[in-house]
Design an enzyme around this catalytic site. Structure first.
Site, PDB file in Angstrom:
ATOM      1  N   TYR A  33       0.493  -1.594   0.034  1.00  0.00           N
ATOM      2  CA  TYR A  33       0.297   0.099   0.384  1.00  0.00           C
ATOM      3  C   TYR A  33       0.915   1.356   0.118  1.00  0.00           C
ATOM      4  O   TYR A  33       2.547   1.450   1.015  1.00  0.00           O
ATOM      5  CB  TYR A  33      -0.981  -0.080   1.087  1.00  0.00           C
ATOM      6  CG  TYR A  33      -0.197   0.403   2.622  1.00  0.00           C
ATOM      7  CD1 TYR A  33       0.215  -0.608   3.459  1.00  0.00           C
ATOM      8  CD2 TYR A  33      -0.726   1.082   3.258  1.00  0.00           C
ATOM      9  CE1 TYR A  33       1.087   0.098   4.445  1.00  0.00           C
ATOM     10  CE2 TYR A  33       0.072   1.630   5.008  1.00  0.00           C
ATOM     11  CZ  TYR A  33       0.951   1.151   4.271  1.00  0.00           C
ATOM     12  OH  TYR A  33       1.052   1.734   5.968  1.00  0.00           O
ATOM     13  N   ARG A  52       7.843   3.752  -4.518  1.00  0.00           N
ATOM     14  CA  ARG A  52       8.040   2.677  -3.688  1.00  0.00           C
ATOM     15  C   ARG A  52       7.453   2.128  -3.897  1.00  0.00           C
ATOM     16  O   ARG A  52       7.373   0.664  -3.898  1.00  0.00           O
ATOM     17  CB  ARG A  52       7.637   3.653  -2.632  1.00  0.00           C
ATOM     18  CG  ARG A  52       8.377   2.903  -1.320  1.00  0.00           C
ATOM     19  CD  ARG A  52       8.748   3.255   0.068  1.00  0.00           C
ATOM     20  NE  ARG A  52       7.271   4.216   0.603  1.00  0.00           N
ATOM     21  CZ  ARG A  52       7.048   5.125   1.288  1.00  0.00           C
ATOM     22  NH1 ARG A  52       7.530   5.533   2.481  1.00  0.00           N
ATOM     23  NH2 ARG A  52       5.780   4.677   1.915  1.00  0.00           N
ATOM     24  N   ARG A 101      -8.354 -21.149  -1.712  1.00  0.00           N
ATOM     25  CA  ARG A 101      -7.118 -20.073  -0.413  1.00  0.00           C
ATOM     26  C   ARG A 101      -6.206 -21.252  -0.973  1.00  0.00           C
ATOM     27  O   ARG A 101      -6.293 -22.292  -0.573  1.00  0.00           O
ATOM     28  CB  ARG A 101      -7.664 -20.869   0.647  1.00  0.00           C
ATOM     29  CG  ARG A 101      -6.372 -20.456   2.302  1.00  0.00           C
ATOM     30  CD  ARG A 101      -7.227 -19.617   3.143  1.00  0.00           C
ATOM     31  NE  ARG A 101      -5.563 -19.963   4.344  1.00  0.00           N
ATOM     32  CZ  ARG A 101      -5.244 -20.618   4.896  1.00  0.00           C
ATOM     33  NH1 ARG A 101      -4.948 -22.251   4.447  1.00  0.00           N
ATOM     34  NH2 ARG A 101      -4.236 -20.486   5.298  1.00  0.00           N
ATOM     35  N   LYS A 151       6.422  -2.145   1.607  1.00  0.00           N
ATOM     36  CA  LYS A 151       5.007  -1.863   2.869  1.00  0.00           C
ATOM     37  C   LYS A 151       4.320  -2.828   2.900  1.00  0.00           C
ATOM     38  O   LYS A 151       3.342  -2.596   1.690  1.00  0.00           O
ATOM     39  CB  LYS A 151       4.665  -0.107   1.694  1.00  0.00           C
ATOM     40  CG  LYS A 151       4.143   0.731   3.356  1.00  0.00           C
ATOM     41  CD  LYS A 151       3.826   2.440   2.418  1.00  0.00           C
ATOM     42  CE  LYS A 151       3.370   3.451   3.276  1.00  0.00           C
ATOM     43  NZ  LYS A 151       2.935   3.522   4.572  1.00  0.00           N
ATOM     44  N   GLU A 183      12.210   2.545  14.362  1.00  0.00           N
ATOM     45  CA  GLU A 183      11.459   3.364  13.458  1.00  0.00           C
ATOM     46  C   GLU A 183       9.848   3.883  14.204  1.00  0.00           C
ATOM     47  O   GLU A 183       9.230   2.732  15.849  1.00  0.00           O
ATOM     48  CB  GLU A 183      11.004   3.401  11.791  1.00  0.00           C
ATOM     49  CG  GLU A 183       9.612   1.983  11.892  1.00  0.00           C
ATOM     50  CD  GLU A 183       9.793   1.727  10.737  1.00  0.00           C
ATOM     51  OE1 GLU A 183      10.357   2.189   9.838  1.00  0.00           O
ATOM     52  OE2 GLU A 183       9.726   0.297  10.824  1.00  0.00           O
ATOM     53  N   LEU A 207      11.062   1.596   6.813  1.00  0.00           N
ATOM     54  CA  LEU A 207      10.350   1.796   5.891  1.00  0.00           C
ATOM     55  C   LEU A 207      11.159   2.925   5.352  1.00  0.00           C
ATOM     56  O   LEU A 207      11.607   3.887   5.877  1.00  0.00           O
ATOM     57  CB  LEU A 207       8.724   2.147   6.158  1.00  0.00           C
ATOM     58  CG  LEU A 207       8.192   2.796   5.121  1.00  0.00           C
ATOM     59  CD1 LEU A 207       8.127   1.150   4.238  1.00  0.00           C
ATOM     60  CD2 LEU A 207       7.077   2.897   4.321  1.00  0.00           C
TER      61      LEU A 207
HETATM   62  N1  PDD Z   1       3.000   4.493   7.074  1.00  0.00           N
HETATM   63  N2  PDD Z   1       7.477   3.918   8.573  1.00  0.00           N
HETATM   64  C1  PDD Z   1       6.177   2.879   8.807  1.00  0.00           C
HETATM   65  C2  PDD Z   1       6.664   1.243   9.735  1.00  0.00           C
HETATM   66  C3  PDD Z   1       5.570   3.908   8.177  1.00  0.00           C
HETATM   67  O1  PDD Z   1       3.878   2.951   8.025  1.00  0.00           O
HETATM   68  C4  PDD Z   1       5.315   4.628   7.846  1.00  0.00           C
HETATM   69  C5  PDD Z   1       3.937   5.255   6.521  1.00  0.00           C
HETATM   70  C6  PDD Z   1       6.724   5.580   7.722  1.00  0.00           C
HETATM   71  C7  PDD Z   1       6.680   6.843   7.292  1.00  0.00           C
HETATM   72  O2  PDD Z   1       6.545   6.733   5.794  1.00  0.00           O
HETATM   73  P1  PDD Z   1       6.326   8.535   4.202  1.00  0.00           P
HETATM   74  O3  PDD Z   1       6.884   8.841   4.648  1.00  0.00           O
HETATM   75  O4  PDD Z   1       6.081   7.892   3.533  1.00  0.00           O
HETATM   76  O5  PDD Z   1       4.404   8.291   4.784  1.00  0.00           O
HETATM   77  C8  PDD Z   1       7.750   4.642   8.099  1.00  0.00           C
HETATM   78  C9  PDD Z   1       1.700   5.721   7.244  1.00  0.00           C
HETATM   79  C10 PDD Z   1       1.190   7.116   6.845  1.00  0.00           C
HETATM   80  C11 PDD Z   1       0.544   4.636   7.188  1.00  0.00           C
HETATM   81  O6  PDD Z   1       0.553   3.193   7.329  1.00  0.00           O
HETATM   82  O7  PDD Z   1      -0.579   5.115   7.546  1.00  0.00           O
END
Ligand code: PDD
Length: 287
Positions: A33, A52, A101, A151, A183, A207
């Site tokens: 996503y 990405r 499945r 992601k 993170e 990420l």
């Molecule tokens: N999340 N690390 C993780 C684990 C994340 O899920 C996200 C983003 C980030 C930051 O990435 P970016 O700057 O590209 O948004 C870092 C999104 C916003 C979400 O899951 O809603």
């Protein structure tokens, strides 16, 4: 107003949009996503999110959806149809539904990816009052899988982390592996010490945040010193400032970690300035 969403080539009212119960994102978390923010009706960092997404698909040997080259138009159309001024667009691609499945990936010649997009209207996202007081985080062990650079929609542990934070009257959790912060549950983590911005280096442990890339570029352009390396919770508690970045929070100050105030316990000058620069610059370059 009923939201109009996008599913596999169609724009539909959210109440009429459906995906198969055999969809692999539902059964196997076999999906990736992106979340792209919208400010002043424009898409922020769109090219980074698209790049990405392509990387996530490649890493999982997942086919690109047929509409991949139309994604900018689809995002823009959803913004327009739903009258989004400030908010987010959620996009998900899954390996599709083989009608049953099975652990084994279906033949990509036969089973096509599922592509879903929807908008989330968030008036006041840029001028979020939370950014003026900052957030409180707890730390928990990072027990996620080893490919956090992809992601994927495997978000149960991040959800559990946010719930654990909520139970303690906090806003979010920082994840810790081998004694070092990886993170946040849905954001990248930073500390500031003696004017230097410190954030974990890129690897499959985290990420590769699109907001992170932009914020570090702006910081370097503003002659701020940046060091990319892991740091501990103790070091963060002893820092002058802390903050997180993501597409939905931009730059968000962190004022407390595991009950210990960071610096003065209020948003610091570096995070505040980086938030201003990020918002100004990304609105200027939004598309
Ligand atoms: N999340 N690390 C993780 C684990 C994340 O899920 C996200 C983003 C980030 C930051 O990435 P970016 O700057 O590209 O948004 C870092 C999104 C916003 C979400 O899951 O809603």
């Amino acid at each position: 107003m009923t939201r109009t969403v996008y599913v596999n080539g169609e724009y539909l009212p959210e109440t009429e949009a459906t995906v198969s119960i055999f969809d692999r994102s539902f059964l196997m978390a076999d999906g990736v996503y992106e979340v792209t923010s919208v400010l002043e009706g424009k898409l922020i960092d769109f090219d980074g999110h698209l790049a990405r997404l392509e990387r996530s698909l490649n890493e999982l040997e997942m086919e690109k959806p047929e509409a991949f080259d139309d994604l900018l138009d689809i995002h823009r159309k959803l913004v327009e149809l739903n009258g989004i001024d400030e908010g987010m667009i959620y996009l998900q691609v899954s390996r599709g539904s083989a009608g049953d499945r099975d652990f084994v990936f279906p033949d990509p010649e036969v089973v096509k990816p599922t592509l879903v997009l929807f908008t989330q209207s968030k008036p006041g996202l840029a001028d979020n009052p939370v950014a003026k007081k900052g957030i409180k985080v707890i730390s928990i062990e990072d027990i996620r899988w080893g490919r956090r650079d992809i992601k994927t929609v495997q978000l149960l542990y991040p959800s559990m982390g946010k719930m654990a934070a909520k139970k303690e009257g906090c806003d979010d959790a920082w994840l810790v592996e081998d004694g070092h912060v990886t993170e946040g549950t849905s954001n990248n983590a930073y500390i500031v010490k003696d004017g230097k911005i410190i954030t974990r280096n890129l690897s499959s442990d985290i990420l590769h945040g699109i907001t992170r890339a932009a914020v570090l570029r702006f910081a370097r352009e503003a002659q701020m010193e940046v060091e990319e390396r892991p740091f501990t919770i103790a070091e963060a508690q002893d820092a002058d400032e802390a903050f997180v970045t993501s597409a939905s929070t931009f730059v968000m100050p962190v004022v407390e970690i595991d009950g210990a105030k960071v610096g003065a316990g209020e948003p610091g000058p570096v995070a505040t300035r980086l938030r201003e620069i990020y918002l100004d610059e990304s609105i200027k370059s939004g598309i």
